[in-house]
Design a protein around this motif. Sequence first.
Motif, PDB file in Angstrom:
ATOM      1  N   VAL A  80      14.654  39.026  22.138  1.00 28.59           N
ATOM      2  CA  VAL A  80      14.997  40.169  22.988  1.00 28.59           C
ATOM      3  C   VAL A  80      13.861  41.190  22.929  1.00 28.59           C
ATOM      4  O   VAL A  80      13.583  41.764  21.886  1.00 28.59           O
ATOM      5  CB  VAL A  80      16.319  40.825  22.523  1.00 28.59           C
ATOM      6  N   GLY A  81      13.211  41.398  24.071  1.00 30.43           N
ATOM      7  CA  GLY A  81      12.175  42.417  24.186  1.00 30.43           C
ATOM      8  C   GLY A  81      12.818  43.741  24.562  1.00 30.43           C
ATOM      9  O   GLY A  81      13.607  43.802  25.507  1.00 30.43           O
ATOM     10  N   LEU A  82      12.524  44.784  23.813  1.00 30.38           N
ATOM     11  CA  LEU A  82      13.137  46.073  24.101  1.00 30.38           C
ATOM     12  C   LEU A  82      12.177  47.216  23.818  1.00 30.38           C
ATOM     13  O   LEU A  82      11.184  47.056  23.115  1.00 30.38           O
ATOM     14  CB  LEU A  82      14.425  46.268  23.296  1.00 30.38           C
ATOM     15  N   ASN A  83      12.487  48.363  24.426  1.00 26.61           N
ATOM     16  CA  ASN A  83      11.749  49.583  24.106  1.00 26.61           C
ATOM     17  C   ASN A  83      12.751  50.701  23.920  1.00 26.61           C
ATOM     18  O   ASN A  83      13.842  50.691  24.481  1.00 26.61           O
ATOM     19  CB  ASN A  83      10.680  49.895  25.167  1.00 26.61           C
ATOM     20  N   LEU A  84      12.381  51.655  23.080  1.00 27.75           N
ATOM     21  CA  LEU A  84      13.253  52.767  22.693  1.00 27.75           C
ATOM     22  C   LEU A  84      12.556  54.085  22.969  1.00 27.75           C
ATOM     23  O   LEU A  84      11.337  54.176  22.876  1.00 27.75           O
ATOM     24  CB  LEU A  84      13.562  52.710  21.192  1.00 27.75           C
ATOM     25  N   LYS A  85      13.354  55.122  23.269  1.00 24.17           N
ATOM     26  CA  LYS A  85      12.820  56.477  23.360  1.00 24.17           C
ATOM     27  C   LYS A  85      13.859  57.445  22.813  1.00 24.17           C
ATOM     28  O   LYS A  85      15.007  57.461  23.254  1.00 24.17           O
ATOM     29  CB  LYS A  85      12.484  56.863  24.797  1.00 24.17           C
ATOM     30  N   ASN A  86      13.427  58.263  21.854  1.00 21.85           N
ATOM     31  CA  ASN A  86      14.288  59.303  21.304  1.00 21.85           C
ATOM     32  C   ASN A  86      14.250  60.481  22.273  1.00 21.85           C
ATOM     33  O   ASN A  86      13.231  61.131  22.425  1.00 21.85           O
ATOM     34  CB  ASN A  86      13.793  59.727  19.914  1.00 21.85           C
ATOM     35  N   THR A  87      15.388  60.752  22.923  1.00 20.60           N
ATOM     36  CA  THR A  87      15.458  61.833  23.912  1.00 20.60           C
ATOM     37  C   THR A  87      15.950  63.138  23.307  1.00 20.60           C
ATOM     38  O   THR A  87      16.143  64.118  24.036  1.00 20.60           O
ATOM     39  CB  THR A  87      16.383  61.428  25.080  1.00 20.60           C
ATOM     40  N   THR A  88      16.147  63.170  21.979  1.00 18.49           N
ATOM     41  CA  THR A  88      16.635  64.378  21.315  1.00 18.49           C
ATOM     42  C   THR A  88      15.472  65.124  20.670  1.00 18.49           C
ATOM     43  O   THR A  88      14.335  64.675  20.683  1.00 18.49           O
ATOM     44  CB  THR A  88      17.665  64.038  20.214  1.00 18.49           C
ATOM     45  N   GLN A  89      15.796  66.246  20.048  1.00 22.90           N
ATOM     46  CA  GLN A  89      14.817  67.011  19.279  1.00 22.90           C
ATOM     47  C   GLN A  89      14.963  66.749  17.775  1.00 22.90           C
ATOM     48  O   GLN A  89      14.324  67.398  16.964  1.00 22.90           O
ATOM     49  CB  GLN A  89      14.989  68.519  19.562  1.00 22.90           C
ATOM     50  N   GLN A  90      15.821  65.793  17.415  1.00 19.66           N
ATOM     51  CA  GLN A  90      16.047  65.456  16.014  1.00 19.66           C
ATOM     52  C   GLN A  90      15.550  64.038  15.716  1.00 19.66           C
ATOM     53  O   GLN A  90      15.354  63.233  16.614  1.00 19.66           O
ATOM     54  CB  GLN A  90      17.547  65.511  15.663  1.00 19.66           C
ATOM     55  N   LYS A  91      15.403  63.762  14.439  1.00 18.74           N
ATOM     56  CA  LYS A  91      15.031  62.414  14.006  1.00 18.74           C
ATOM     57  C   LYS A  91      16.267  61.524  14.059  1.00 18.74           C
ATOM     58  O   LYS A  91      17.337  61.903  13.586  1.00 18.74           O
ATOM     59  CB  LYS A  91      14.491  62.456  12.575  1.00 18.74           C
ATOM     60  N   LEU A  92      16.098  60.330  14.635  1.00 13.62           N
ATOM     61  CA  LEU A  92      17.166  59.335  14.683  1.00 13.62           C
ATOM     62  C   LEU A  92      16.750  58.142  13.824  1.00 13.62           C
ATOM     63  O   LEU A  92      15.566  57.869  13.658  1.00 13.62           O
ATOM     64  CB  LEU A  92      17.403  58.860  16.120  1.00 13.62           C
ATOM     65  N   THR A  93      17.735  57.446  13.284  1.00 15.98           N
ATOM     66  CA  THR A  93      17.475  56.252  12.487  1.00 15.98           C
ATOM     67  C   THR A  93      18.222  55.087  13.115  1.00 15.98           C
ATOM     68  O   THR A  93      19.398  55.208  13.462  1.00 15.98           O
ATOM     69  CB  THR A  93      17.941  56.449  11.031  1.00 15.98           C
ATOM     70  N   PHE A  94      17.516  53.941  13.255  1.00 11.85           N
ATOM     71  CA  PHE A  94      18.075  52.785  13.947  1.00 11.85           C
ATOM     72  C   PHE A  94      17.450  51.522  13.377  1.00 11.85           C
ATOM     73  O   PHE A  94      16.230  51.451  13.215  1.00 11.85           O
ATOM     74  CB  PHE A  94      17.771  52.928  15.444  1.00 11.85           C
ATOM     75  N   TYR A  95      18.270  50.539  13.058  1.00 12.86           N
ATOM     76  CA  TYR A  95      17.793  49.272  12.504  1.00 12.86           C
ATOM     77  C   TYR A  95      18.335  48.085  13.308  1.00 12.86           C
ATOM     78  O   TYR A  95      19.160  47.308  12.817  1.00 12.86           O
ATOM     79  CB  TYR A  95      18.201  49.130  11.028  1.00 12.86           C
ATOM     80  N   PRO A  96      17.869  47.898  14.547  1.00 11.74           N
ATOM     81  CA  PRO A  96      18.394  46.799  15.361  1.00 11.74           C
ATOM     82  C   PRO A  96      17.987  45.420  14.847  1.00 11.74           C
ATOM     83  O   PRO A  96      18.648  44.429  15.148  1.00 11.74           O
ATOM     84  CB  PRO A  96      17.784  47.064  16.738  1.00 11.74           C
TER      85      PRO A  96
END
Length: 176
Positions: A80-96
């Motif tokens: 699965v090819g994917l791209n991510l963008k954090n649209t917030t002003q905070q740090k996000l954590t993600f482990y897909p």
Amino acid sequence: MKKLAKILGIGVLTIGALAACSETDVKTGGSNNTEGKKTEQTDDTKKEDGKKFNAGISQEINGLKVNIAEVKVTNEQIQVGLNLKNTTQQKLTFYPDQGNAIVGDMQLTANMFSGSGNVSGDVNAGVKMDGVIVYDTPDGKTIDVDKITEIKLDMGDVFNEESFDAKNATITIPVK
């Protein structure tokens, strides 16, 4: 001492060999378009390799925009090819790359070492990331590529470190 050096040497060679085995050939749709190693193939080989399609799915989960670009399904894995963008002003954590893909009654586990790019961990405010996640079939099982109609990705939670809010990232991909 010689035994220790030998063991360390074998360990380094094993890790190097495992890293060299990872091969992905799907596009992420991101600006970096991080693709794995590609191999030249004839048309006959491509037919045997499974099914590749552009999913074109975009979802925003807890301030993280997740775009699923290209997907490749073979008898033994899903890429699965994917791209991510954090649209917030905070740090996000993600482990897909620690999640699962569900196909019918089979659950495939993400292989953290077979993918490419960087889509796991902390995503700072406004940052874009892209890569490929590889899901392997359980030992002794295969995917019937012709009968698969959808892939459900359970990629874990998107966690906001400031608000302590977590939302589950589950995306269903119709197979084209």
